[in-house]
Design a protein around this motif. Structure first.
Motif, PDB file in Angstrom:
ATOM      1  N   PRO A  47     -27.570 -32.303 -50.318  1.00  0.00           N
ATOM      2  CA  PRO A  47     -27.999 -33.120 -51.462  1.00  0.00           C
ATOM      3  C   PRO A  47     -26.912 -34.121 -51.886  1.00  0.00           C
ATOM      4  CG  PRO A  47     -27.950 -30.755 -52.035  1.00  0.00           C
ATOM      5  CD  PRO A  47     -27.538 -30.873 -50.597  1.00  0.00           C
ATOM      6  N   LYS A  48     -25.652 -33.817 -51.519  1.00  0.00           N
ATOM      7  CA  LYS A  48     -24.554 -34.738 -51.860  1.00  0.00           C
ATOM      8  C   LYS A  48     -24.248 -35.716 -50.738  1.00  0.00           C
ATOM      9  CE  LYS A  48     -22.145 -31.438 -54.816  1.00  0.00           C
ATOM     10  NZ  LYS A  48     -21.561 -30.178 -54.324  1.00  0.00           N
ATOM     11  N   GLY A  49     -25.075 -35.699 -49.674  1.00  0.00           N
ATOM     12  CA  GLY A  49     -24.839 -36.586 -48.532  1.00  0.00           C
ATOM     13  C   GLY A  49     -24.919 -38.058 -48.923  1.00  0.00           C
ATOM     14  N   THR A  50     -24.389 -38.893 -48.060  1.00  0.00           N
ATOM     15  CA  THR A  50     -24.337 -40.325 -48.346  1.00  0.00           C
ATOM     16  C   THR A  50     -25.736 -40.917 -48.532  1.00  0.00           C
ATOM     17  OG1 THR A  50     -22.530 -40.307 -46.758  1.00  0.00           O
ATOM     18  CG2 THR A  50     -23.198 -42.434 -47.604  1.00  0.00           C
ATOM     19  N   VAL A  51     -26.638 -40.556 -47.628  1.00  0.00           N
ATOM     20  CA  VAL A  51     -27.990 -41.116 -47.709  1.00  0.00           C
ATOM     21  C   VAL A  51     -28.707 -40.646 -48.969  1.00  0.00           C
ATOM     22  CG1 VAL A  51     -30.279 -40.641 -46.742  1.00  0.00           C
ATOM     23  CG2 VAL A  51     -28.580 -41.793 -45.395  1.00  0.00           C
ATOM     24  N   GLN A  52     -28.558 -39.363 -49.273  1.00  0.00           N
ATOM     25  CA  GLN A  52     -29.218 -38.819 -50.465  1.00  0.00           C
ATOM     26  C   GLN A  52     -28.706 -39.538 -51.710  1.00  0.00           C
ATOM     27  OE1 GLN A  52     -27.985 -37.110 -47.918  1.00  0.00           O
ATOM     28  NE2 GLN A  52     -29.469 -35.588 -47.234  1.00  0.00           N
ATOM     29  N   GLN A  53     -27.396 -39.781 -51.766  1.00  0.00           N
ATOM     30  CA  GLN A  53     -26.834 -40.526 -52.904  1.00  0.00           C
ATOM     31  C   GLN A  53     -27.369 -41.948 -52.956  1.00  0.00           C
ATOM     32  OE1 GLN A  53     -22.547 -40.636 -53.283  1.00  0.00           O
ATOM     33  NE2 GLN A  53     -22.373 -38.574 -52.415  1.00  0.00           N
ATOM     34  N   ALA A  54     -27.413 -42.565 -51.776  1.00  0.00           N
ATOM     35  CA  ALA A  54     -27.880 -43.960 -51.714  1.00  0.00           C
ATOM     36  C   ALA A  54     -29.340 -44.055 -52.157  1.00  0.00           C
ATOM     37  CB  ALA A  54     -27.700 -44.512 -50.296  1.00  0.00           C
ATOM     38  N   VAL A  55     -30.158 -43.090 -51.747  1.00  0.00           N
ATOM     39  CA  VAL A  55     -31.574 -43.111 -52.127  1.00  0.00           C
ATOM     40  C   VAL A  55     -31.703 -43.024 -53.648  1.00  0.00           C
ATOM     41  CG1 VAL A  55     -33.753 -41.817 -52.063  1.00  0.00           C
ATOM     42  CG2 VAL A  55     -32.441 -42.140 -49.955  1.00  0.00           C
ATOM     43  N   ALA A  98     -29.765 -54.249 -51.197  1.00  0.00           N
ATOM     44  CA  ALA A  98     -31.198 -53.953 -51.214  1.00  0.00           C
ATOM     45  C   ALA A  98     -31.904 -54.793 -52.276  1.00  0.00           C
ATOM     46  CB  ALA A  98     -31.426 -52.470 -51.457  1.00  0.00           C
ATOM     47  N   ARG A  99     -31.246 -54.969 -53.404  1.00  0.00           N
ATOM     48  CA  ARG A  99     -31.840 -55.783 -54.465  1.00  0.00           C
ATOM     49  C   ARG A  99     -31.996 -57.234 -53.995  1.00  0.00           C
ATOM     50  NH1 ARG A  99     -31.903 -55.096 -59.921  1.00  0.00           N
ATOM     51  NH2 ARG A  99     -30.167 -53.632 -59.922  1.00  0.00           N
ATOM     52  N   ALA A 100     -30.983 -57.737 -53.292  1.00  0.00           N
ATOM     53  CA  ALA A 100     -31.059 -59.105 -52.772  1.00  0.00           C
ATOM     54  C   ALA A 100     -32.241 -59.227 -51.811  1.00  0.00           C
ATOM     55  CB  ALA A 100     -29.754 -59.475 -52.073  1.00  0.00           C
ATOM     56  N   ALA A 101     -32.448 -58.211 -50.998  1.00  0.00           N
ATOM     57  CA  ALA A 101     -33.575 -58.228 -50.057  1.00  0.00           C
ATOM     58  C   ALA A 101     -34.899 -58.214 -50.816  1.00  0.00           C
ATOM     59  CB  ALA A 101     -33.489 -57.034 -49.106  1.00  0.00           C
ATOM     60  N   ALA A 102     -34.984 -57.356 -51.833  1.00  0.00           N
ATOM     61  CA  ALA A 102     -36.222 -57.266 -52.620  1.00  0.00           C
ATOM     62  C   ALA A 102     -36.513 -58.607 -53.300  1.00  0.00           C
ATOM     63  CB  ALA A 102     -36.103 -56.149 -53.652  1.00  0.00           C
ATOM     64  N   ASP A 103     -35.459 -59.264 -53.787  1.00  0.00           N
ATOM     65  CA  ASP A 103     -35.640 -60.561 -54.448  1.00  0.00           C
ATOM     66  C   ASP A 103     -36.190 -61.625 -53.497  1.00  0.00           C
ATOM     67  OD1 ASP A 103     -34.784 -59.482 -56.799  1.00  0.00           O
ATOM     68  OD2 ASP A 103     -32.750 -60.322 -56.718  1.00  0.00           O
ATOM     69  N   LEU A 104     -35.971 -61.420 -52.202  1.00  0.00           N
ATOM     70  CA  LEU A 104     -36.495 -62.366 -51.206  1.00  0.00           C
ATOM     71  C   LEU A 104     -37.921 -62.012 -50.783  1.00  0.00           C
ATOM     72  CD1 LEU A 104     -33.299 -62.667 -48.978  1.00  0.00           C
ATOM     73  CD2 LEU A 104     -34.389 -64.545 -50.208  1.00  0.00           C
ATOM     74  N   GLY A 105     -38.479 -60.960 -51.373  1.00  0.00           N
ATOM     75  CA  GLY A 105     -39.855 -60.586 -51.054  1.00  0.00           C
ATOM     76  C   GLY A 105     -39.996 -59.548 -49.955  1.00  0.00           C
ATOM     77  N   ILE A 106     -38.873 -58.943 -49.551  1.00  0.00           N
ATOM     78  CA  ILE A 106     -38.918 -57.884 -48.532  1.00  0.00           C
ATOM     79  C   ILE A 106     -39.322 -56.578 -49.219  1.00  0.00           C
ATOM     80  CG2 ILE A 106     -37.491 -56.542 -46.917  1.00  0.00           C
ATOM     81  CD1 ILE A 106     -35.766 -59.192 -46.697  1.00  0.00           C
ATOM     82  N   PRO A 107     -40.399 -55.947 -48.758  1.00  0.00           N
ATOM     83  CA  PRO A 107     -40.915 -54.790 -49.499  1.00  0.00           C
ATOM     84  C   PRO A 107     -40.186 -53.468 -49.256  1.00  0.00           C
ATOM     85  CG  PRO A 107     -42.431 -55.392 -47.735  1.00  0.00           C
ATOM     86  CD  PRO A 107     -41.319 -56.391 -47.686  1.00  0.00           C
ATOM     87  N   ALA A 108     -39.426 -53.359 -48.152  1.00  0.00           N
ATOM     88  CA  ALA A 108     -38.909 -52.029 -47.796  1.00  0.00           C
ATOM     89  C   ALA A 108     -37.562 -52.087 -47.099  1.00  0.00           C
ATOM     90  CB  ALA A 108     -39.909 -51.314 -46.889  1.00  0.00           C
ATOM     91  N   VAL A 109     -36.784 -51.020 -47.278  1.00  0.00           N
ATOM     92  CA  VAL A 109     -35.530 -50.854 -46.532  1.00  0.00           C
ATOM     93  C   VAL A 109     -35.583 -49.523 -45.776  1.00  0.00           C
ATOM     94  CG1 VAL A 109     -34.086 -52.232 -48.090  1.00  0.00           C
ATOM     95  CG2 VAL A 109     -34.349 -49.771 -48.520  1.00  0.00           C
ATOM     96  N   LEU A 110     -34.811 -49.461 -44.693  1.00  0.00           N
ATOM     97  CA  LEU A 110     -34.661 -48.222 -43.921  1.00  0.00           C
ATOM     98  C   LEU A 110     -33.188 -47.843 -43.962  1.00  0.00           C
ATOM     99  CD1 LEU A 110     -35.702 -46.130 -41.726  1.00  0.00           C
ATOM    100  CD2 LEU A 110     -34.932 -47.794 -40.038  1.00  0.00           C
ATOM    101  N   LEU A 111     -32.889 -46.651 -44.420  1.00  0.00           N
ATOM    102  CA  LEU A 111     -31.486 -46.247 -44.568  1.00  0.00           C
ATOM    103  C   LEU A 111     -31.026 -45.313 -43.459  1.00  0.00           C
ATOM    104  CD1 LEU A 111     -31.178 -45.404 -48.375  1.00  0.00           C
ATOM    105  CD2 LEU A 111     -30.988 -47.616 -47.231  1.00  0.00           C
ATOM    106  N   PHE A 112     -29.834 -45.607 -42.949  1.00  0.00           N
ATOM    107  CA  PHE A 112     -29.117 -44.700 -42.055  1.00  0.00           C
ATOM    108  C   PHE A 112     -27.891 -44.219 -42.797  1.00  0.00           C
ATOM    109  CE2 PHE A 112     -31.318 -47.630 -39.255  1.00  0.00           C
ATOM    110  CZ  PHE A 112     -31.914 -46.756 -38.362  1.00  0.00           C
TER     111      PHE A 112
END
Ligand code: PBG
Length: 322
Positions: free
Chosen positions: A94-102, A64-78
Motif C-alpha cells: 500500500p506504500k508502494g510508489t504506484v499506490q502513492q501516485a494513484v 498528468a494534470r497538464a495532459a488532462a488539460d490538453l483533453g487526454i482522458p487517461a494515463v497509464l502508470l508504471f
C-alpha cells in the motif's frame, strides 16, 4: 464515351479532403503512459526516450494534470520500487510508489482516468514478469501475486488495472479478487495480445526491468503468430476483460485490423517505447519530420482499427490536434 473516374476531384483543397476524411485523431484517443519513481523532486529523463521522464508522485500529478488539460482522458502508470526482490513483494505494498501516485492523482485530477500496469518485472530482482520456480516463470503461483497487486491498486483508487504479464488465466484471477473485495467497478484493460518484441528495449531501461536471465518468449507471444491473437483475445474476453490491447502497434497493424471485426469490446493499441525512440532518433538527426511522422503513425494505428492508443506522444500530439 468512356468515363474516367477521377479520385483527385475529392482531393482538391482542404475543404473537400476534410469532408471525405475517414479517420480522425483527437486527444480523446490517447492514453498517456507515465513512470512513477520513489522519492520527491525526482525528474530523470530516460536515455532512449527523449522527453519521457521518471517522475516522483507530486511531479507526476503535475504532468498528468497538464495532459488532462490538453483533453487526454487517461494515463497509464508504471511503478519503480525502492527495492527489488525475488518475488517482487513491493508491487502489492500500500506504500508502494504506484499506490502513492494513484492516491495523489485521484485527488489532484479527479476526472482523469487512472490505469495502472499490473506486472512484476520492474519489482523482481530477476526481471521476469512472474514468480520463478525451478528456473521457470511459474504461471499459477504468479496469478495470486498479480491478484494481490491489482487489489492494492484498487484500494489506492485506480479506475482500471492493466495486466501486462501474459500469464494464462490472470484476467479471471484478477477479476475474481477485485470482485471479492468489493471492487466490481474497477475495470480490466488487458494486454491480451502482447508479443515478445525487441521494441520494448527503451522501456526496460526506463523501468529497469530487463530479464536477468533468458527472455520473455516463454510467456509473451511469438511475433510470427496471427491466428493465436484471436484466441488470446477470446480467452481474455471470456475471463472478464473490459478492453483488449494489442502491443506493439505499428509492426502489428495487421493484427489490429484482424481483431477489429472479431472483438466487440473496445480495442486499444500500444505504440511502445521502441516505436517512439525510432521516430525521435530519426528526427534528432534531421532524417524525418517529427510531427508529421508522429501524427501519421498514430493515424495509421487508428485506421487499422484501434479505438484508443497508448502513446508517449500523447501530449505532443494532443497539442497539435486540440
Ligand atoms: C511490463 C511491460 C513492458 C511494457 C509494458 N509493460 C515491457 C516488457 O514486457 O518487457 C513495454 C512498454 C513499452 O515498450 O513502451 N511487462
Amino acid at each position: 464515351m468512356e468515363v474516367l473516374f477521377r479520385p483527385r476531384r475529392l482531393r482538391r483543397g482542404e475543404g473537400l479532403r476534410k469532408l471525405v476524411r475517414e479517420t480522425l485523431l483527437t486527444p480523446a484517443d490517447f492514453i498517456y503512459p507515465l513512470f512513477a519513481a520513489p522519492g520527491k523532486g525526482v525528474r530523470q529523463e530516460i536515455g532512449a526516450m527523449p522527453g519521457v521522464f521518471r517522475l516522483s508522485p507530486e511531479l507526476l500529478a503535475e504532468e498528468a494534470r497538464a495532459a488532462a488539460d490538453l483533453g487526454i482522458p487517461a494515463v497509464l502508470l508504471f511503478g519503480l520500487p525502492r527495492q527489488k526482490d525475488e518475488t517482487g513483494s513491493e508491487a502489492a505494498s500500500p506504500k508502494g510508489t504506484v499506490q502513492q501516485a494513484v492516491r495523489r492523482l485521484k485527488k489532484a485530477v479527479p476526472h482523469l482516468v487512472v490505469i495502472t500496469d499490473v506486472c512484476l518485472c520492474s519489482y523482481t530482482s530477476h526481471g521476469h514478469c512472474g514468480i520463478i520456480r525451478q528456473g521457470e516463470v511459474d504461471n499459477d503461483a504468479t496469478l495470486d501475486v498479480l491478484a494481490q497487486v491489482a487489489v492494492s491498486h484498487a484500494e489506492a483508487g485506480v479506475d482500471m488495472v492493466a495486466p501486462s504479464d501474459m500469464m494464462d488465466g490472470r484476467v479471471a484471477a484478477i477479476r475474481e479478487a477485485l470482485d471479492e473485495r468489493g471492487f466490481e467497478m474497477v475495470g480490466i484493460l488487458s494486454y491480451a495480445v502482447k508479443y515478445a518484441s525487441a521494441f520494448y528495449g527503451p522501456f526496460r531501461e526506463a523501468a529497469e526491468s530487463a530479464p536477468q536471465f533468458g527472455d520473455r518468449r516463454g510467456y509473451q507471444m511469438d511475433p510470427a503468430n496471427a491466428r493465436e491473437a484471436i484466441r488470446e483475445a477470446a480467452l481474455d474476453i471470456e475471463e472478464g476483460a473490459d478492453i483488449i490491447m494489442v502491443k506493439p502497434a505499428l509492426p502489428y497493424l495487421d493484427i489490429i485490423a484482424r481483431l477489429r471485426p472479431e472483438v466487440d469490446l473496445p480495442l486499444a493499441a500500444y505504440q511502445v517505447s521502441g516505436e517512439y525512440a525510432m521516430i525521435k532518433a530519426a528526427a534528432q538527426r534531421g532524417w524525418l519530420a517529427e510531427t508529421a511522422v508522429m501524427l501519421e503513425s498514430l493515424l495509421g494505428i487508428k485506421r487499422a482499427g484501434a479505438d484508443m492508443i497508448l502513446t508517449y506522444f500523447a501530449k505532443e500530439a494532443a497539442k497539435l490536434l486540440k
